[in-house]
Scaffold this motif. Structure first.
Motif, PDB file in Angstrom:
ATOM      1  N   ASN A  56       0.686  -1.234   0.079  1.00 18.97           N
ATOM      2  CA  ASN A  56      -0.106   0.074   0.028  1.00 18.97           C
ATOM      3  C   ASN A  56       0.765   1.298  -0.072  1.00 18.97           C
ATOM      4  O   ASN A  56       0.216   2.332  -0.087  1.00 18.97           O
ATOM      5  N   PHE A  57       2.314   1.348   0.287  1.00 14.98           N
ATOM      6  CA  PHE A  57       3.020   2.194   0.027  1.00 14.98           C
ATOM      7  C   PHE A  57       3.464   2.342  -1.445  1.00 14.98           C
ATOM      8  O   PHE A  57       3.250   1.526  -2.120  1.00 14.98           O
ATOM      9  N   ARG A  58       3.943   3.423  -1.725  1.00 17.98           N
ATOM     10  CA  ARG A  58       4.544   3.884  -2.976  1.00 17.98           C
ATOM     11  C   ARG A  58       5.551   2.750  -3.412  1.00 17.98           C
ATOM     12  O   ARG A  58       6.351   2.163  -2.621  1.00 17.98           O
ATOM     13  N   THR A  59       5.701   2.399  -4.624  1.00 12.97           N
ATOM     14  CA  THR A  59       6.538   1.239  -5.054  1.00 12.97           C
ATOM     15  C   THR A  59       7.896   1.129  -4.681  1.00 12.97           C
ATOM     16  O   THR A  59       8.467   0.245  -4.198  1.00 12.97           O
ATOM     17  N   ASP A  60       8.515   2.480  -4.425  1.00 12.82           N
ATOM     18  CA  ASP A  60      10.078   2.274  -4.205  1.00 12.82           C
ATOM     19  C   ASP A  60      10.016   2.494  -2.732  1.00 12.82           C
ATOM     20  O   ASP A  60      10.772   1.825  -2.084  1.00 12.82           O
ATOM     21  N   VAL A  61       8.964   2.868  -1.723  1.00  7.09           N
ATOM     22  CA  VAL A  61       8.899   2.634  -0.499  1.00  7.09           C
ATOM     23  C   VAL A  61       8.713   1.142  -0.126  1.00  7.09           C
ATOM     24  O   VAL A  61       9.320   0.852   0.740  1.00  7.09           O
ATOM     25  N   ALA A  62       7.719   0.701  -0.766  1.00  2.00           N
ATOM     26  CA  ALA A  62       7.614  -0.834  -0.460  1.00  2.00           C
ATOM     27  C   ALA A  62       8.827  -1.705  -0.849  1.00  2.00           C
ATOM     28  O   ALA A  62       9.076  -2.596   0.036  1.00  2.00           O
ATOM     29  N   LYS A  63       9.424  -1.618  -1.791  1.00  2.00           N
ATOM     30  CA  LYS A  63      10.656  -2.237  -2.126  1.00  2.00           C
ATOM     31  C   LYS A  63      11.488  -2.090  -1.153  1.00  2.00           C
ATOM     32  O   LYS A  63      12.382  -3.173  -0.608  1.00  2.00           O
ATOM     33  N   THR A  64      11.711  -0.959  -0.503  1.00  2.00           N
ATOM     34  CA  THR A  64      12.808  -0.619   0.459  1.00  2.00           C
ATOM     35  C   THR A  64      12.601  -1.182   1.884  1.00  2.00           C
ATOM     36  O   THR A  64      13.380  -1.900   2.589  1.00  2.00           O
ATOM     37  N   LEU A  65      11.197  -1.182   2.031  1.00  2.00           N
ATOM     38  CA  LEU A  65      10.832  -1.875   3.442  1.00  2.00           C
ATOM     39  C   LEU A  65      10.900  -3.345   3.287  1.00  2.00           C
ATOM     40  O   LEU A  65      11.483  -3.819   4.379  1.00  2.00           O
ATOM     41  N   ARG A  66      10.460  -3.986   2.038  1.00  2.00           N
ATOM     42  CA  ARG A  66      10.714  -5.503   2.009  1.00  2.00           C
ATOM     43  C   ARG A  66      12.228  -5.741   2.023  1.00  2.00           C
ATOM     44  O   ARG A  66      12.496  -6.990   2.606  1.00  2.00           O
ATOM     45  N   GLY A  67      13.096  -4.997   1.620  1.00  2.00           N
ATOM     46  CA  GLY A  67      14.582  -5.358   1.917  1.00  2.00           C
ATOM     47  C   GLY A  67      15.080  -4.915   3.249  1.00  2.00           C
ATOM     48  O   GLY A  67      16.229  -5.719   3.555  1.00  2.00           O
ATOM     49  N   LEU A  68      14.620  -4.145   4.155  1.00  2.00           N
ATOM     50  CA  LEU A  68      14.864  -4.211   5.453  1.00  2.00           C
ATOM     51  C   LEU A  68      14.946  -5.281   6.175  1.00  2.00           C
ATOM     52  O   LEU A  68      15.939  -5.609   7.427  1.00  2.00           O
ATOM     53  N   THR A  69      14.078  -6.119   6.012  1.00  2.00           N
ATOM     54  CA  THR A  69      13.762  -7.205   7.103  1.00  2.00           C
ATOM     55  C   THR A  69      12.786  -8.086   6.730  1.00  2.00           C
ATOM     56  O   THR A  69      11.744  -7.662   5.791  1.00  2.00           O
ATOM     57  N   LEU A 115       8.320  -9.918  10.837  1.00  2.00           N
ATOM     58  CA  LEU A 115       6.905  -9.181  10.669  1.00  2.00           C
ATOM     59  C   LEU A 115       7.242  -7.918  11.756  1.00  2.00           C
ATOM     60  O   LEU A 115       6.545  -6.746  11.477  1.00  2.00           O
ATOM     61  N   ILE A 116       7.436  -8.223  13.128  1.00  2.00           N
ATOM     62  CA  ILE A 116       7.476  -7.191  14.016  1.00  2.00           C
ATOM     63  C   ILE A 116       8.386  -5.846  13.632  1.00  2.00           C
ATOM     64  O   ILE A 116       7.921  -4.789  13.634  1.00  2.00           O
ATOM     65  N   GLN A 117       9.475  -6.149  13.206  1.00  2.00           N
ATOM     66  CA  GLN A 117      10.333  -5.013  12.560  1.00  2.00           C
ATOM     67  C   GLN A 117       9.846  -4.428  11.242  1.00  2.00           C
ATOM     68  O   GLN A 117      10.005  -3.424  11.401  1.00  2.00           O
ATOM     69  N   CYS A 118       9.183  -5.163  10.298  1.00  2.00           N
ATOM     70  CA  CYS A 118       8.518  -4.481   9.462  1.00  2.00           C
ATOM     71  C   CYS A 118       7.344  -3.538   9.953  1.00  2.00           C
ATOM     72  O   CYS A 118       7.505  -2.672   9.231  1.00  2.00           O
ATOM     73  N   GLU A 119       6.577  -4.085  10.954  1.00  2.00           N
ATOM     74  CA  GLU A 119       5.328  -3.371  11.271  1.00  2.00           C
ATOM     75  C   GLU A 119       6.109  -1.870  11.762  1.00  2.00           C
ATOM     76  O   GLU A 119       5.323  -0.781  11.906  1.00  2.00           O
ATOM     77  N   GLN A 120       6.973  -2.000  12.831  1.00  2.00           N
ATOM     78  CA  GLN A 120       7.988  -0.737  13.246  1.00  2.00           C
ATOM     79  C   GLN A 120       8.518   0.075  12.068  1.00  2.00           C
ATOM     80  O   GLN A 120       8.042   1.397  12.376  1.00  2.00           O
ATOM     81  N   TYR A 121       9.022  -0.441  11.265  1.00  2.00           N
ATOM     82  CA  TYR A 121       9.632   0.560  10.130  1.00  2.00           C
ATOM     83  C   TYR A 121       8.298   0.987   9.331  1.00  2.00           C
ATOM     84  O   TYR A 121       8.498   2.546   9.048  1.00  2.00           O
ATOM     85  N   MET A 122       7.404   0.501   9.239  1.00  2.00           N
ATOM     86  CA  MET A 122       6.104   1.079   8.611  1.00  2.00           C
ATOM     87  C   MET A 122       5.688   2.284   9.571  1.00  2.00           C
ATOM     88  O   MET A 122       5.049   3.317   9.090  1.00  2.00           O
ATOM     89  N   ASP A 123       5.413   2.088  10.958  1.00  2.00           N
ATOM     90  CA  ASP A 123       5.179   3.154  11.604  1.00  2.00           C
ATOM     91  C   ASP A 123       6.118   4.264  11.649  1.00  2.00           C
ATOM     92  O   ASP A 123       5.708   5.638  11.650  1.00  2.00           O
ATOM     93  N   PHE A 124       7.279   4.099  11.403  1.00  2.00           N
ATOM     94  CA  PHE A 124       8.584   4.959  11.050  1.00  2.00           C
ATOM     95  C   PHE A 124       8.177   6.032   9.933  1.00  2.00           C
ATOM     96  O   PHE A 124       8.069   7.254  10.033  1.00  2.00           O
ATOM     97  N   VAL A 125       7.674   5.112   9.022  1.00  2.00           N
ATOM     98  CA  VAL A 125       7.316   5.991   7.547  1.00  2.00           C
ATOM     99  C   VAL A 125       6.104   6.657   7.748  1.00  2.00           C
ATOM    100  O   VAL A 125       6.011   7.839   7.333  1.00  2.00           O
ATOM    101  N   ARG A 126       5.155   6.167   8.631  1.00  2.00           N
ATOM    102  CA  ARG A 126       3.965   6.842   8.598  1.00  2.00           C
ATOM    103  C   ARG A 126       3.706   7.900   9.545  1.00  2.00           C
ATOM    104  O   ARG A 126       2.826   8.702   9.666  1.00  2.00           O
TER     105      ARG A 126
END
Length: 534
Positions: free
Chosen positions: A259-272, A275-286
């Motif tokens: 649901n994020f912009r394509t480049d943002v989603a790609k970076t988030l997928r590459g970070l971790t 699941l918990i870490q990914c949710e936290q990174y999404m909170d940082f973005v939002r």
């Protein structure tokens, strides 16, 4: 020394229903992630911090074979809840004045536990007791809901709260405290420059938000003694300490990286991959401010990839329409759809396009997935013939291509927040029948100027005429409803006019009232207030 009075006794929190807390929502998310939650038609529900029952009572009326218990430390809230219970005769619902710190193991086991608007507004020791209570009182396949303020979003909002609390502390009366706090903020907003100044920009934005909020909300959300936001990863750690685990969010679309912009989603997928870490990174973005988290026991086995067989157990709802009115719904040509909030999604398979048209025609009612698939196939003779031929030559139990495509597209639509899923069929009438009716609670709410909750567990804005009609929706026919409205006019409870001129009693008034009643019934049915089989 006298104990400090409960702030909710002094200023009660308004009655509200929260659809995201309904057992239907909790069971649906649990089903999608591989659990087998208790059927909501016969379940046990506990609400911690139930207030005057505005959230729990509508559930109890919708699910008469389930049981509901609400606890709250406010004596006034429990008194008000019980007073309403006495009038609406809900035998499956009870309310207890009880602090969660005093919740004993013998209070019972529950399939669903709700704790909305409590966790961040109590001391840390009480927060730990809430999670401990979820562990002790949650059934093995149970699901709990906990909402809470989160960082990083509350770092900036906390600054505003600090300003309000500091200035308001010198005043005793809640109304005065709030008025003074808001006045100081307005002074600061006018005094602090906004150009290239994050502080001034934040002040201005917060004031604009507060102007849209109820004063009781502001008083309890900003000026309570405690407001303790938490980072999501810290909340997840507390769950583990209490033998619980993260199931998901009540709005499951917030968990989908795509649901994020394509480049943002790609970076988030590459970070971790965690699941918990990914949710936290999404909170940082939002810069997320608030979460509505579902939790379960740590031994529950979850499937994080949503399987299509799970969709086949559910009911589907949606209101998508093609951007172009001449869109081809019978070929594989891509069609761009828009949803009610104005967002867009592109889909191409004819089985899905027909399914979306069926959902739009049924809105706001839902439809069982199997029935949706069958009806969509009937609209597509070529697809239906191919599916029949494939089924005849395939092993028993094999899913046909159209079925799999529709299920996958609906999953994508749900994760994108375009399509809704539910474990139960709609309980309301799509159109008013000859004898429209609603529940005792709704009629009571209408008669006592309380917020109205529909059968989708949503708060519905209504006018004076709506309330008058709702008061009398007990199964009587349209003619009797017209007579009830005419009687209200005769008694001076309602004034009728057209073009600024009052309508005198007589045939013209009867025709006018008949038209009003018909329009009102249609609107109430469209809002999901009228019970099914009316």
């Amino acid at each position: 020394m006298n104990a400090k009075p409960n702030s909710y006794d002094v200023t009660p929190y308004p009655r509200h229903a929260f659809p995201q807390t309904h057992p239907d929502t909790l069971a649906t998310v649990a089903t999608l992630f591989g659990m087998s939650p208790a059927p909501i038609e016969k379940c046990r529900v506990l609400e911690i911090g139930c207030g005057s029952g505005g959230n729990l009572m509508p559930m109890a009326e919708q699910l008469p074979e389930s049981t509901f218990a609400g606890i709250d430390s406010s004596s006034r809230a429990i008194h008000d809840a019980r007073a309403i219970l006495d009038h609406v005769d809900l035998k499956n619902c009870r309310f207890e004045q009880l602090d969660v710190m005093n919740l004993e193991p013998g209070f019972g086991e529950f399939d669903y536990i709700i704790c909305h608007g409590v966790f961040s507004w109590v001391p840390t020791v009480v927060q730990h007791r809430i999670l401990d209570s979820c562990k002790r009182h949650l059934a093995p396949h149970g699901v709990a809901y906990v909402s809470y303020n989160t960082y990083p979003g509350w770092h900036l909002r906390g600054l505003i709260r600090d300003v309000m609390v500091y200035h308001a502390a010198r005043y005793d009366e809640p109304a005065v405290r709030l008025r003074q706090a808001k006045a100081l903020l307005e002074f600061l907003a006018q005094s602090v420059p906004t150009k290239n100044n994050a502080y001034g920009i934040n002040l201005k934005r917060e004031i604009e938000l507060m102007q849209k909020k109820d004063d009781n909300y502001l008083l309890h959300d900003y000026l309570e003694e405690y407001n303790l936001p938490i980072y999501f990863h810290d909340f997840a750690a507390r769950l583990r300490q209490n033998g619980l685990q993260y199931l998901g969010e009540s709005h499951i679309s917030s968990m989908w990286v795509e649901n994020f912009r394509t480049d943002v989603a790609k970076t988030l997928r590459g970070l971790t991959k965690d699941l918990i870490q990914c949710e936290q990174y999404m909170d940082f973005v939002r810069n997320r401010l608030f979460r509505q988290t579902l939790i379960c026991h740590d031994y529950a086995k979850l499937q994080r990839t949503i399987q299509t067989d799970r969709i086949r157990q559910l009911h589907v709802t949606g209101h998508l329409e093609p951007v172009r009115p001449d869109a081809d719904l019978f070929s594989s040509a891509p069609v761009e759809y828009k949803s009610q909030p104005g967002r867009k999604i592109t889909l191409g398979h004819p089985i899905t396009k027909q399914g979306l048209q069926i959902l739009k025609d049924r809105w706001p009612a839902n439809i069982n997935y199997a029935d949706l698939l069958a009806e969509a196939k009937q609209r597509l003779p070529a697809v239906n013939a191919f599916a029949a031929a494939s089924a005849a030559s395939s092993p028993a139990g094999t899913t046909d291509a159209a079925d799999e495509t529709l299920a996958l597209d609906l999953i994508a639509g749900h994760l994108g927040d375009f399509i809704g899923f539910s474990v139960r069929p709609s309980a309301f009438a799509h159109l008013p029948g000859p004898h429209p009716r609603t529940g005792n609670l709704t009629r009571y709410e209408a008669a006592h100027n309380l917020p109205i909750t529909n059968l989708r567990h949503e708060n519905v804005p209504i006018n004076k005429v709506d309330r008058l009609v709702l008061e009398h929706l007990d199964g009587r026919d349209h003619a009797a409803l017209v007579e009830a409205v005419l009687a209200a006019v005769a008694e001076g409870k309602l004034t009728l006019s057209t073009n600024g001129q009052p309508i005198a009693a007589g045939e013209q008034q009867r025709r006018f009232v008949t038209e009003i009643v018909n329009q009102t019934l249609a609107r109430l049915a469209a809002c999901g207030v009228v019970a099914g089989n009316g």
